[in-house]
Design an enzyme around this catalytic site. Structure first.
Site, PDB file in Angstrom:
ATOM      1  N   CYS A  81       0.943   1.372   6.324  1.00  0.00           N
ATOM      2  CA  CYS A  81       0.598   2.703   6.887  1.00  0.00           C
ATOM      3  C   CYS A  81      -1.267   2.717   7.127  1.00  0.00           C
ATOM      4  CB  CYS A  81       0.627   3.726   6.133  1.00  0.00           C
ATOM      5  SG  CYS A  81       2.556   3.917   5.748  1.00  0.00           S
ATOM      6  N   HIS A 125       8.555   8.215   7.791  1.00  0.00           N
ATOM      7  CA  HIS A 125       8.306   7.986   6.489  1.00  0.00           C
ATOM      8  C   HIS A 125       9.151   8.911   5.363  1.00  0.00           C
ATOM      9  CE1 HIS A 125       5.604   7.491   3.110  1.00  0.00           C
ATOM     10  NE2 HIS A 125       4.920   6.559   3.605  1.00  0.00           N
ATOM     11  N   ASP A 150       5.822   6.495  11.475  1.00  0.00           N
ATOM     12  CA  ASP A 150       5.517   6.131  10.471  1.00  0.00           C
ATOM     13  C   ASP A 150       6.811   5.319   9.903  1.00  0.00           C
ATOM     14  OD1 ASP A 150       4.121   6.016   7.952  1.00  0.00           O
ATOM     15  OD2 ASP A 150       3.606   7.893   7.847  1.00  0.00           O
ATOM     16  N   ASP A 151       6.610   4.234   9.519  1.00  0.00           N
ATOM     17  CA  ASP A 151       7.731   3.429   8.926  1.00  0.00           C
ATOM     18  C   ASP A 151       9.049   3.409   9.734  1.00  0.00           C
ATOM     19  OD1 ASP A 151       6.039   3.165   6.706  1.00  0.00           O
ATOM     20  OD2 ASP A 151       7.442   4.357   5.185  1.00  0.00           O
ATOM     21  N   LYS A 183      -1.101  12.537  10.614  1.00  0.00           N
ATOM     22  CA  LYS A 183      -1.614  11.802   9.373  1.00  0.00           C
ATOM     23  C   LYS A 183      -2.727  10.964   9.618  1.00  0.00           C
ATOM     24  CE  LYS A 183       0.451   8.094   6.451  1.00  0.00           C
ATOM     25  NZ  LYS A 183       1.677   7.204   5.907  1.00  0.00           N
ATOM     26  N   HIS A 211      -4.944   9.489   6.398  1.00  0.00           N
ATOM     27  CA  HIS A 211      -4.633   8.309   5.408  1.00  0.00           C
ATOM     28  C   HIS A 211      -5.744   7.233   5.563  1.00  0.00           C
ATOM     29  CE1 HIS A 211      -1.391   5.667   3.411  1.00  0.00           C
ATOM     30  NE2 HIS A 211      -2.136   6.246   2.507  1.00  0.00           N
ATOM     31  N   ARG A 268      -3.908   2.129  10.475  1.00  0.00           N
ATOM     32  CA  ARG A 268      -4.347   2.821  10.913  1.00  0.00           C
ATOM     33  C   ARG A 268      -6.050   2.698  11.049  1.00  0.00           C
ATOM     34  NH1 ARG A 268       0.066   4.980   9.369  1.00  0.00           N
ATOM     35  NH2 ARG A 268       0.797   7.000  10.178  1.00  0.00           N
ATOM     36  N   LYS A 295       8.329  -3.530   5.988  1.00  0.00           N
ATOM     37  CA  LYS A 295       6.811  -3.137   5.612  1.00  0.00           C
ATOM     38  C   LYS A 295       6.395  -3.879   4.418  1.00  0.00           C
ATOM     39  CE  LYS A 295       4.858   1.296   3.755  1.00  0.00           C
ATOM     40  NZ  LYS A 295       5.194   2.636   3.472  1.00  0.00           N
ATOM     41  N   ASP A 344       3.616   2.071  12.713  1.00  0.00           N
ATOM     42  CA  ASP A 344       2.655   1.465  12.056  1.00  0.00           C
ATOM     43  C   ASP A 344       3.001   0.179  11.078  1.00  0.00           C
ATOM     44  OD1 ASP A 344       4.329   2.674  10.159  1.00  0.00           O
ATOM     45  OD2 ASP A 344       2.567   3.986   9.045  1.00  0.00           O
ATOM     46  N   ASN A 345       4.387   0.204  10.716  1.00  0.00           N
ATOM     47  CA  ASN A 345       4.775  -1.024   9.989  1.00  0.00           C
ATOM     48  C   ASN A 345       6.377  -0.922  10.560  1.00  0.00           C
ATOM     49  OD1 ASN A 345       3.763   1.050   7.633  1.00  0.00           O
ATOM     50  ND2 ASN A 345       6.065   0.826   7.807  1.00  0.00           N
TER      51      ASN A 345
END
Length: 547
Positions: free
Chosen positions: A71, A229, A33-34, A137, A139, A75, A381, A333-334
């Site tokens: 994010c 993240h 994540d991130d 996660k 989300h 997903r 991001k 995710d990014n």
């Protein structure tokens, strides 16, 4: 009964386990994540990630794989094989207890929750005989049970339904859930205090153990970490490994990472390093440099601990003879996250009690370190330039990947996951599901890559998020910041790049190739209208004032 018939029956019984054994692979998707393109070791980084690196060494590294820039759009696409707008998450997922990202019924592709006009990977693979397990996660919506993992095809779930949480002290509504039940004061799963990254892994392993003991079906496991993240929370055992290692600053770190990327063949040496973001390291005084070093130490520690947990999962697979026939995909995710400001916000990383007391964007590492995380690319991001959408993708499957240790040059993206999983699982993608018409898939299976062949993709790759848009067709990339605005694309914002010679996007060719910009922009708009980028709400349609 004759001896002949008895012999036939005996042969049949002896052969039964072989004939009925399920040879379809297990599938694990591990989502960071991130995290930026260059953070892990096998993509040029100095952070200690021996377990991910080992998967890459014996599997495949994709040079050019794309996420959806943020994010929850990522997903949504990963889970469904569709573009985010088709799933109802054209912008963002609603935060807990709010409708801030719901633009209303006039804009069905911007409702802030995963809609019913799509199916998840779990909803497709479960009827095909797969165990469907998730930890981490979600989300994609949480305020109603129908929006949660168990109601979208997963048999077991542990994790945080929201987009961010405190790693040590998660509290509801951003706390931990087991199935649909909130957990108050979650207990540690290790000999250290509670930490989400550890708990996500240990529950994933528990689910795998339970499945093997109960039914022993092939499984699909979605392990979605919140690391790294914000808030930047990490065990001090890992943080102290990195304190002082970043006093060189982001300028030198970018140069070092690029050098390694070129040496391992990941980056073409003819591509220029993109410009530094904002502040020169040498312009900071020593006190500020120490603070920024500490911020990056926290960030590195989070990735280090995530890698340790991935090693724990791999070891479990090996002990249970599941390693060789398990496809493991690791990605993020990014791109690196510049949220929190250029220098990461006001929260003091040396005030550990205050640092660990929040889940907000304050405890972050800032735009300059995010720029280094995305080496050699520009932007972060949110954006559809390479720094926002380029992710490491490591694919590991001893039984199914023919040329382990190779790098993949073909461009691919998230909509390719669903066709891959369907083919491997011998599952069927529905045209209708529970009374709703389901859009067709546009991605292609990655199986040909696993077999050492080319994808031979016919259609371009399309992306859009938060008014940022892109189209990739062969070596051409059309991209723009604030181009896909609500009242129609702003053609003056389009940029054009030749990725073969300039993937770092340092030489905009839009002025010298206006005919190519015109051609590709028309293709992009036709796609945007097809998948529901348009009609697009304006800021006034969102309760939080953002689109």
């Amino acid at each position: 009964m004759s001896n002949f018939i008895c012999s036939l029956l005996l042969i049949a019984l002896i052969g039964l386990p072989y004939l009925t054994a399920d040879e379809r692979p297990n599938i694990i998707v591990i989502l960071a994540d991130d995290m930026g393109y260059s953070d892990i070791g096998c993509y040029g980084g100095e952070i200690e990630t021996p377990n991910i690196d080992a998967l890459a060494e014996n599997g495949l590294r994709f040079k050019q794989f794309y996420n959806s820039a943020r994010c929850c759009p990522t997903r949504a696409s990963l889970m469904t094989g569709l573009h985010p707008h088709e799933t109802g998450i054209g912008h963002m997922t609603n935060p807990p207890g709010t409708l801030n990202h719901d633009a209303g019924p006039d804009f069905p592709n911007y409702r802030g929750v995963l809609n019913k006009d799509c199916v998840t990977v779990a909803e497709v693979l479960k009827p095909a005989g797969y165990a469907t397990l998730m930890s981490g996660k979600w989300h994609l919506g949480m305020d109603r049970h129908e929006l949660r993992p168990l109601q979208r095809g997963f048999e077991k779930y542990y994790g945080c339904l929201s987009g961010a949480t405190n790693f040590f002290y998660p509290e509801h509504p951003r706390g931990m859930f087991l199935g649909n039940e909130p957990i108050e004061n979650p207990k540690s799963t290790t000999d250290r205090r509670f930490y989400t990254t550890d708990a996500f892994t240990d529950y994933a392993i528990q689910f795998l153990s339970e499945e093997k003991a109960e039914q022993d079906r092939p499984f699909f496991l979605y392990l979605a970490y919140t690391s790294p993240h914000w808030p930047l929370h990490a065990h001090q055992e890992e943080v102290q490994k990195y304190v002082g290692k970043y006093m060189m600053g982001w300028d030198k770190l970018r140069e070092q990472r690029l050098k390694r990327q070129i040496e391992i063949g990941l980056i073409d040496p003819k591509w220029k390093l993109s410009e530094r973001y904002d502040v020169a390291w040498d312009s900071l005084n020593t006190e500020k440099q120490r603070e920024m070093d500490m911020r990056m130490a926290f960030y590195a520690a989070m990735i280090d601990r995530m890698d340790q947990n991935i090693g724990k999962l791999v070891e479990h697979l090996k002990k249970n003879d599941q390693y060789d026939n398990t496809l493991i995909l690791f990605l993020t995710d990014n791109g690196g996250c510049a949220e929190g400001g250029t220098l990461g916000g006001k929260t003091d990383p040396f005030d550990l009690e205050k640092w660990e007391a929040t889940y907000g964007a304050g405890p972050s590492y800032g735009g300059n370190w995010a720029n280094a995380s995305n080496t050699p690319f520009q932007k972060f991001k949110h954006y559809t330039h390479e720094g926002g959408i380029s992710t490491p993708l490591v694919a590991h499957w001893p039984k199914g990947i023919k040329k382990g240790g190779s790098m993949v040059g073909d461009a691919a993206y998230l909509p390719d996951f669903m066709p891959t999983f369907i083919s491997l699982a011998k599952a069927k993608y529905p045209s209708n599901y529970r009374g709703n018409k389901i859009p067709p898939l546009s991605g292609v299976s990655l199986e040909t890559i696993f077999e050492g062949k080319s994808l031979k993709r016919k259609d371009p790759l399309y992306l859009e998020h938060e008014d940022n848009a892109a189209l990739i067709q062969g070596d051409w990339k059309l991209v723009g910041t604030k181009v896909s605005v609500f009242d129609g694309p702003d053609a003056s914002k389009w940029e054009l790049y030749d990725l073969e010679n300039d993937r770092t996007e340092t030489n905009d060719l839009s002025a010298t190739h206006p005919e190519k910009v015109s051609q590709l922009s028309k293709q992009w708009l036709a796609w945007a209208n097809q998948v529901g980028v348009y009609p697009k709400p304006s800021k006034k349609n969102f309760k939080d004032g953002h689109n």
